[in-house]
Write a protein that holds these residues in place. Sequence first.
Motif, mmCIF file in Angstrom:
data_model
loop_
_atom_site.group_PDB
_atom_site.id
_atom_site.type_symbol
_atom_site.label_atom_id
_atom_site.label_comp_id
_atom_site.label_asym_id
_atom_site.label_seq_id
_atom_site.Cartn_x
_atom_site.Cartn_y
_atom_site.Cartn_z
ATOM 1 N N GLY A 12 0.788 -1.221 0.000
ATOM 2 C CA GLY A 12 0.000 0.000 0.000
ATOM 3 C C GLY A 12 0.814 1.262 0.000
ATOM 4 N N THR A 13 2.099 1.163 0.366
ATOM 5 C CA THR A 13 2.972 2.339 0.390
ATOM 6 C C THR A 13 4.086 2.238 -0.648
ATOM 7 O OG1 THR A 13 2.578 2.569 2.778
ATOM 8 C CG2 THR A 13 4.431 3.798 1.843
ATOM 9 N N TYR A 14 4.715 1.073 -0.712
ATOM 10 C CA TYR A 14 5.809 0.868 -1.649
ATOM 11 C C TYR A 14 5.487 -0.296 -2.571
ATOM 12 C CZ TYR A 14 8.417 3.684 1.734
ATOM 13 O OH TYR A 14 8.831 4.682 2.571
ATOM 14 N N SER A 15 5.833 -0.157 -3.826
ATOM 15 C CA SER A 15 5.714 -1.280 -4.756
ATOM 16 C C SER A 15 7.074 -1.957 -4.873
ATOM 17 C CB SER A 15 5.253 -0.800 -6.130
ATOM 18 O OG SER A 15 6.139 0.140 -6.673
ATOM 19 N N ILE A 16 7.056 -3.256 -5.083
ATOM 20 C CA ILE A 16 8.285 -4.044 -5.170
ATOM 21 C C ILE A 16 8.669 -4.185 -6.637
ATOM 22 C CG2 ILE A 16 9.350 -6.277 -4.697
ATOM 23 C CD1 ILE A 16 7.416 -6.498 -2.302
ATOM 24 N N ALA A 17 9.823 -3.602 -6.986
ATOM 25 C CA ALA A 17 10.278 -3.635 -8.376
ATOM 26 C C ALA A 17 11.025 -4.928 -8.692
ATOM 27 C CB ALA A 17 11.189 -2.436 -8.663
ATOM 28 N N ILE A 55 13.962 -4.756 -3.955
ATOM 29 C CA ILE A 55 14.167 -3.441 -4.551
ATOM 30 C C ILE A 55 12.808 -2.747 -4.566
ATOM 31 C CG2 ILE A 55 14.943 -2.139 -6.556
ATOM 32 C CD1 ILE A 55 17.144 -3.741 -5.165
ATOM 33 N N LEU A 56 12.716 -1.619 -3.847
ATOM 34 C CA LEU A 56 11.456 -0.901 -3.725
ATOM 35 C C LEU A 56 11.386 0.257 -4.716
ATOM 36 C CD1 LEU A 56 10.999 -0.614 0.154
ATOM 37 C CD2 LEU A 56 10.394 -2.511 -1.369
ATOM 38 N N GLU A 57 10.217 0.434 -5.285
ATOM 39 C CA GLU A 57 9.927 1.610 -6.101
ATOM 40 C C GLU A 57 9.282 2.637 -5.182
ATOM 41 O OE1 GLU A 57 10.480 3.358 -9.629
ATOM 42 O OE2 GLU A 57 10.441 1.169 -9.684
ATOM 43 N N LEU A 58 9.852 3.827 -5.089
ATOM 44 C CA LEU A 58 9.349 4.824 -4.150
ATOM 45 C C LEU A 58 8.120 5.529 -4.716
ATOM 46 C CD1 LEU A 58 12.616 6.512 -2.826
ATOM 47 C CD2 LEU A 58 11.521 4.377 -2.115
#
Length: 557
Positions: free
Chosen positions: A121-126, A136-139
Amino acid sequence: MQFMNKKNKTVLTPVKGEYLIKFKEGYEGEKQVRNLSEIERFKHSKWVPKDNLLIFTFDEQAEKTHTMSEILDELNEDQTVEAVIPVFEDEEGFRRLVVPNRLLVAYHPGLKDALIDKLAGTYSIAEQSRFGNWLILELPEGVELTSASENLEDIPEIDYIEPVYYGVNDAEEISTNDVRWNLNSININDAWTITKGNPEILIAVIDGKPDISHPSLKQSFQQGLSDDWDFADNSIFSSHSTQILSILTGQRDDLQGISPLSRIISLSVNLNAQYYHQRAEAIYYLKSIMEARLLDVQPVKRVVANCSWKTSGDVRIIREAIQEAAAAGVIFVTSAGNENTSGAHYPSDYSKTINGVFSVAALAPSGRKADYSNYSPTVTISAPGGAGQPFDDDDIYCADLNNSTAFVAGTSFAAPHVAGVIALMLSVNPALDIESISDILVRTAVPISEQNPGNWQYLGAGKLDAGKAMDEIRKNNEIITEPTDTDIPDQHGGPKINITIADDTFDNIDTDLFAKEICNRACMEINQLSGNWVLGSNVRITINDSNGSSVILNYTI
């Protein structure tokens, strides 16, 4: 930018005039590259289409003429551009390419699912690691790297956080019969009287994609390159890796490798342009092989990794990958660098902090330090790397692309000399620990103080000597052959081996070589067994044929 995480901090300072652009998915940078090249104050760029990245540099006058700020404003407003971020410099002076809008988050083992739930809900996982413990998180849009890092600090499942670093131009090379000078220099013929390798010793070259169709490499890669070895999605063949592989396991008269009978794999990374966590993934893959002691249903006793490349500073994801793989038993041989400096260099500087990492400096044929080679207290040993330009017989003769050959120079080519010799040592005794390997290499190294009066103390133990190192291994695994009718009493309550062979075989074999092979195989089993298989024990080996003849050997572990 001061980047903090749970265990340390990295201070990153923007470098004037140097920038990295990340384009949005589905867009390419060809238009921007073309436009930038027409600007008067523009110096150069590196465009990596597969990763949607462009690195570019203005000259020193650009800021004074307002050219740079105008171009940056245009790029920030460009709908194809995701972000523009400066190139940074760390406290040791290394350039750091920080990929915008992404963070690497390492989690404690076993807590991946719990962390993903908290991030939802806050960060997507790239991207997710296959072998390591990181995401690796997509901000989210508008969230800065430093603020995101601070927000994630308090999540207990997280071990550490760091930017997604990117590496470019990391291959450590200088920018071409009989056994060549470099192999003669390390007394390889003496080493080969003992062994030319063993298929249960795995040499892993972490480098570009090699041309395995080369005649000197075909024999070592009969099954081709596995998809599991690809950590770069890179279809471009690499001279660098092809050259290194030929030094290690080349099997052609004019291109003889140091350990041609060891098994070799090539883990494909992109040293020209790549996320560092992808390189770390390859290292974790080796850890998984070492822990399983198996690769493609074939047994693996030990793993030696050749790393002829650098990173831009102390990159934690690389450091921890090496640390964990080394703890699992992987041995890393690294190039010391080609900047002719005694300053910091990674990953070779880990030789002083991680048990199982060896740093190798380069020597010219005379035994002097090659003009380009780094030198420092972190160097373990020196080995032939070539004299450098102009490339000729004073350099390292290697396989190259399109079935060609070349003379090359660099610490990149010194490192595989050491990796190959360690593989030979382990081929005779895979139970050797890191301390024993290091001790033998150091004690048998040839002094080079006379050739290097000003800096010999920064070139490790001296010049690698494969012949002397293997002689030490032979002495520690001495075979004593007794007459067939002599009964040898057991000593130290040691184990016994009984072997029966076909009656038409014994008359047609070289008994000395046969006995030696049996003892080598016995030695290889030592660390797979327990009980009385300990140093100092005597192994009694009885070889029988069906006619009643026998040979009795006494083998001291």
